[in-house]
Design a protein around this motif. Structure first.
Motif, PDB file in Angstrom:
ATOM      1  N   GLU A  33       0.825  -1.104   0.058  1.00 27.74           N
ATOM      2  CA  GLU A  33       0.170   0.000  -0.060  1.00 27.74           C
ATOM      3  C   GLU A  33       0.740   1.170   0.045  1.00 27.74           C
ATOM      4  OE1 GLU A  33      -2.780  -0.099   3.185  1.00 27.74           O
ATOM      5  OE2 GLU A  33      -3.327  -2.236   2.645  1.00 27.74           O
ATOM      6  N   ARG A  34       2.185   1.078   0.236  1.00 28.97           N
ATOM      7  CA  ARG A  34       3.044   2.417   0.237  1.00 28.97           C
ATOM      8  C   ARG A  34       3.445   2.462  -1.126  1.00 28.97           C
ATOM      9  NH1 ARG A  34       3.797   5.311   4.795  1.00 28.97           N
ATOM     10  NH2 ARG A  34       5.606   6.093   3.483  1.00 28.97           N
ATOM     11  N   PHE A  35       3.538   1.670  -1.846  1.00 29.21           N
ATOM     12  CA  PHE A  35       3.786   2.183  -3.458  1.00 29.21           C
ATOM     13  C   PHE A  35       2.768   2.088  -4.469  1.00 29.21           C
ATOM     14  CE2 PHE A  35       6.645  -0.585  -1.040  1.00 29.21           C
ATOM     15  CZ  PHE A  35       7.815   0.031  -1.191  1.00 29.21           C
ATOM     16  N   SER A  36       3.154   2.699  -5.461  1.00 31.43           N
ATOM     17  CA  SER A  36       2.194   3.131  -6.507  1.00 31.43           C
ATOM     18  C   SER A  36       1.804   1.675  -7.204  1.00 31.43           C
ATOM     19  CB  SER A  36       2.630   4.088  -7.548  1.00 31.43           C
ATOM     20  OG  SER A  36       3.753   3.676  -8.289  1.00 31.43           O
ATOM     21  N   GLN A  37       2.591   0.756  -7.262  1.00 27.37           N
ATOM     22  CA  GLN A  37       2.148  -0.389  -8.007  1.00 27.37           C
ATOM     23  C   GLN A  37       2.368  -1.619  -7.037  1.00 27.37           C
ATOM     24  OE1 GLN A  37       3.084  -1.019 -12.142  1.00 27.37           O
ATOM     25  NE2 GLN A  37       4.244   0.705 -12.155  1.00 27.37           N
ATOM     26  N   LYS A  38       1.671  -2.499  -7.096  1.00 29.20           N
ATOM     27  CA  LYS A  38       1.936  -3.909  -6.370  1.00 29.20           C
ATOM     28  C   LYS A  38       2.924  -4.587  -7.023  1.00 29.20           C
ATOM     29  CE  LYS A  38      -0.270  -7.778  -3.790  1.00 29.20           C
ATOM     30  NZ  LYS A  38      -1.682  -8.350  -3.491  1.00 29.20           N
ATOM     31  N   GLN A  39       4.319  -4.833  -6.534  1.00 31.66           N
ATOM     32  CA  GLN A  39       5.366  -5.497  -7.449  1.00 31.66           C
ATOM     33  C   GLN A  39       5.825  -6.291  -6.191  1.00 31.66           C
ATOM     34  OE1 GLN A  39       6.313  -2.522 -10.778  1.00 31.66           O
ATOM     35  NE2 GLN A  39       7.352  -1.732  -8.932  1.00 31.66           N
ATOM     36  N   PRO A  40       7.149  -7.191  -6.763  1.00 33.42           N
ATOM     37  CA  PRO A  40       7.952  -7.794  -5.725  1.00 33.42           C
ATOM     38  C   PRO A  40       8.670  -6.893  -4.983  1.00 33.42           C
ATOM     39  CG  PRO A  40       7.953  -9.028  -7.833  1.00 33.42           C
ATOM     40  CD  PRO A  40       7.135  -7.820  -7.990  1.00 33.42           C
ATOM     41  N   LEU A  41       8.839  -7.125  -3.383  1.00 33.30           N
ATOM     42  CA  LEU A  41       9.659  -6.532  -2.624  1.00 33.30           C
ATOM     43  C   LEU A  41      10.876  -6.622  -2.163  1.00 33.30           C
ATOM     44  CD1 LEU A  41       9.403  -3.870  -0.812  1.00 33.30           C
ATOM     45  CD2 LEU A  41       8.294  -5.509   0.962  1.00 33.30           C
ATOM     46  N   LEU A  42      11.874  -5.863  -2.388  1.00 33.28           N
ATOM     47  CA  LEU A  42      13.088  -6.189  -2.081  1.00 33.28           C
ATOM     48  C   LEU A  42      13.713  -5.269  -0.996  1.00 33.28           C
ATOM     49  CD1 LEU A  42      14.790  -6.605  -5.580  1.00 33.28           C
ATOM     50  CD2 LEU A  42      13.971  -8.620  -4.096  1.00 33.28           C
ATOM     51  N   ILE A  43      14.441  -5.643  -0.002  1.00 29.02           N
ATOM     52  CA  ILE A  43      14.959  -4.874   1.095  1.00 29.02           C
ATOM     53  C   ILE A  43      16.165  -4.965   1.466  1.00 29.02           C
ATOM     54  CG2 ILE A  43      12.381  -5.148   2.293  1.00 29.02           C
ATOM     55  CD1 ILE A  43      13.895  -6.985   4.214  1.00 29.02           C
ATOM     56  N   GLU A  44      16.788  -3.744   1.988  1.00 23.37           N
ATOM     57  CA  GLU A  44      18.160  -3.790   2.073  1.00 23.37           C
ATOM     58  C   GLU A  44      18.228  -3.355   3.659  1.00 23.37           C
ATOM     59  OE1 GLU A  44      22.522  -1.430   1.268  1.00 23.37           O
ATOM     60  OE2 GLU A  44      20.467  -0.458   0.701  1.00 23.37           O
ATOM     61  N   ILE A  45      18.902  -4.247   4.604  1.00 15.27           N
ATOM     62  CA  ILE A  45      18.914  -3.772   5.896  1.00 15.27           C
ATOM     63  C   ILE A  45      20.315  -3.191   6.108  1.00 15.27           C
ATOM     64  CG2 ILE A  45      19.088  -5.192   8.136  1.00 15.27           C
ATOM     65  CD1 ILE A  45      17.669  -7.379   6.684  1.00 15.27           C
ATOM     66  N   GLY A  46      20.318  -1.993   6.557  1.00  6.58           N
ATOM     67  CA  GLY A  46      21.608  -1.147   7.001  1.00  6.58           C
ATOM     68  C   GLY A  46      21.759  -0.149   5.515  1.00  6.58           C
ATOM     69  N   MET A  47      20.851   0.374   5.103  1.00  5.37           N
ATOM     70  CA  MET A  47      21.406   1.171   3.948  1.00  5.37           C
ATOM     71  C   MET A  47      22.312   2.260   3.871  1.00  5.37           C
ATOM     72  SD  MET A  47      17.920   3.776   3.254  1.00  5.37           S
ATOM     73  CE  MET A  47      17.522   4.665   4.773  1.00  5.37           C
ATOM     74  N   GLY A  48      22.673   2.537   5.164  1.00 10.43           N
ATOM     75  CA  GLY A  48      23.601   3.800   5.191  1.00 10.43           C
ATOM     76  C   GLY A  48      23.064   5.060   4.857  1.00 10.43           C
ATOM     77  N   LYS A  49      23.861   5.652   3.741  1.00  9.85           N
ATOM     78  CA  LYS A  49      23.406   7.075   3.137  1.00  9.85           C
ATOM     79  C   LYS A  49      22.503   6.610   2.092  1.00  9.85           C
ATOM     80  CE  LYS A  49      27.694   9.193   4.499  1.00  9.85           C
ATOM     81  NZ  LYS A  49      28.927   9.922   4.404  1.00  9.85           N
ATOM     82  N   GLY A  50      22.183   5.525   1.749  1.00 13.94           N
ATOM     83  CA  GLY A  50      21.235   5.106   0.568  1.00 13.94           C
ATOM     84  C   GLY A  50      21.668   5.244  -1.002  1.00 13.94           C
ATOM     85  N   ARG A  51      22.990   5.231  -1.149  1.00 13.04           N
ATOM     86  CA  ARG A  51      23.318   4.934  -2.705  1.00 13.04           C
ATOM     87  C   ARG A  51      23.031   3.952  -3.305  1.00 13.04           C
ATOM     88  NH1 ARG A  51      29.602   5.638  -4.379  1.00 13.04           N
ATOM     89  NH2 ARG A  51      29.329   4.942  -6.784  1.00 13.04           N
ATOM     90  N   GLU A 108       6.380 -11.988   2.787  1.00 19.78           N
ATOM     91  CA  GLU A 108       6.045 -10.584   2.148  1.00 19.78           C
ATOM     92  C   GLU A 108       7.239  -9.964   1.319  1.00 19.78           C
ATOM     93  OE1 GLU A 108       3.941  -6.547   3.760  1.00 19.78           O
ATOM     94  OE2 GLU A 108       4.910  -7.745   5.134  1.00 19.78           O
ATOM     95  N   VAL A 109       8.427 -10.491   1.573  1.00 21.57           N
ATOM     96  CA  VAL A 109       9.556 -10.175   0.809  1.00 21.57           C
ATOM     97  C   VAL A 109      10.148 -10.976  -0.089  1.00 21.57           C
ATOM     98  CG1 VAL A 109      12.064  -9.408   1.403  1.00 21.57           C
ATOM     99  CG2 VAL A 109      10.170  -8.891   2.969  1.00 21.57           C
ATOM    100  N   ALA A 110      10.451 -10.453  -1.431  1.00 19.47           N
ATOM    101  CA  ALA A 110      11.032 -11.331  -2.423  1.00 19.47           C
ATOM    102  C   ALA A 110      12.692 -11.456  -2.447  1.00 19.47           C
ATOM    103  CB  ALA A 110      10.687 -10.708  -3.752  1.00 19.47           C
ATOM    104  N   GLY A 111      13.480 -10.410  -1.783  1.00 18.45           N
ATOM    105  CA  GLY A 111      14.653 -10.632  -1.497  1.00 18.45           C
ATOM    106  C   GLY A 111      15.376  -9.838  -0.524  1.00 18.45           C
ATOM    107  N   ILE A 112      16.688  -9.994  -0.089  1.00 21.67           N
ATOM    108  CA  ILE A 112      17.210  -9.000   1.128  1.00 21.67           C
ATOM    109  C   ILE A 112      18.660  -8.883   0.563  1.00 21.67           C
ATOM    110  CG2 ILE A 112      18.075  -9.238   3.208  1.00 21.67           C
ATOM    111  CD1 ILE A 112      15.442 -10.731   4.099  1.00 21.67           C
TER     112      ILE A 112
END
Length: 214
Positions: A33-51, A108-112
């Motif tokens: 619901e946080r995204f404009s489209q429903k798509q597979p979700l990938l997450i980064e744990i500890g993204m730092g400055k986000g590059r 809920e998560v497709a990859g980490i």
């Protein structure tokens, strides 16, 4: 590495709730619901400055991305990048990623992605390493059965530990790189800030991709 606190970071985060979540448990099972489209979700744990997470979302509009970071200043810096990019498939979480099962529902998560995590080199801190078995159990619970875990580090000791930990847990390695930047994989590699710094000094970058068997 802890960044020096920047007084502007928290007000910027609070002013942009459309991009940054500070209470992630409220979105458990509802992240689409946080995204404009429903798509597979990938997450980064500890993204730092986000590059890394910003560039991944930019290159790959067919996936949704979430970057998780406990440090407010680092999250604020990542948010600045997102405010400039305005990527509809990227959300940020300012919070502790130690218990993903409180943030994400099963499957809920497709990859980490784990990039340049704290090595916690002292033996008494082993349980804090993000590839320790209790963390692997969490990843397995929130990831879909065909999900993949990618891990990069410049720390050989942590890399060797992670290989052993994942193997003992029963994970299957899809590929292992002992010098990522000397391989063909580097052509599509998205670097983090740390990765660029270490690789410029001639430090080998280690990477693995693995999945759970059930």
């Amino acid at each position: 590495m802890r960044l020096k606190n920047k007084p502007w970071a928290l007000p910027l985060i609070e002013a942009n709730p459309q991009y940054v979540v500070t209470e992630p448990e409220k979105w458990r099972g509802k992240w689409s619901e946080r995204f404009s489209q429903k798509q597979p979700l990938l997450i980064e744990i500890g993204m730092g400055k986000g590059r890394f997470i910003v560039e991944m979302a930019r290159r790959d509009p067919e996936h949704n991305y979430i970057g998780i970071e406990v440090q407010t200043t680092a999250t604020g810096i990542a948010l600045k990048k997102q405010l400039e990019a305005q990527l509809p498939n990227l959300q940020l979480v300012c919070g502790d990623g130690n218990d993903l099962t409180e943030m994400f529902a099963s499957n809920e998560v497709a990859g980490i992605f784990l990039n340049f995590s704290d090595p916690w080199p002292k033996k008494r801190h082993t349980k804090r390493r993000l590839t320790y078995r209790t963390f692997l159990k969490q990843y397995q619970q929130v990831m879909q059965k065909d999900g993949q875990l990618e891990f990069k580090t410049d720390n050989r000791g942590l890399f060797e530990y992670s290989l052993t930990s994942m193997n003992n847990y029963g994970m299957v390695f899809d590929q292992v790189w002992l010098d990522l930047h000397a391989s063909e994989e580097v052509a599509d590699n998205v670097m983090t800030e740390y990765e660029e710094k270490f690789s410029q000094k001639g430090q080998p970058i280690y990477k693995l991709a693995a999945h759970f068997t059930d």
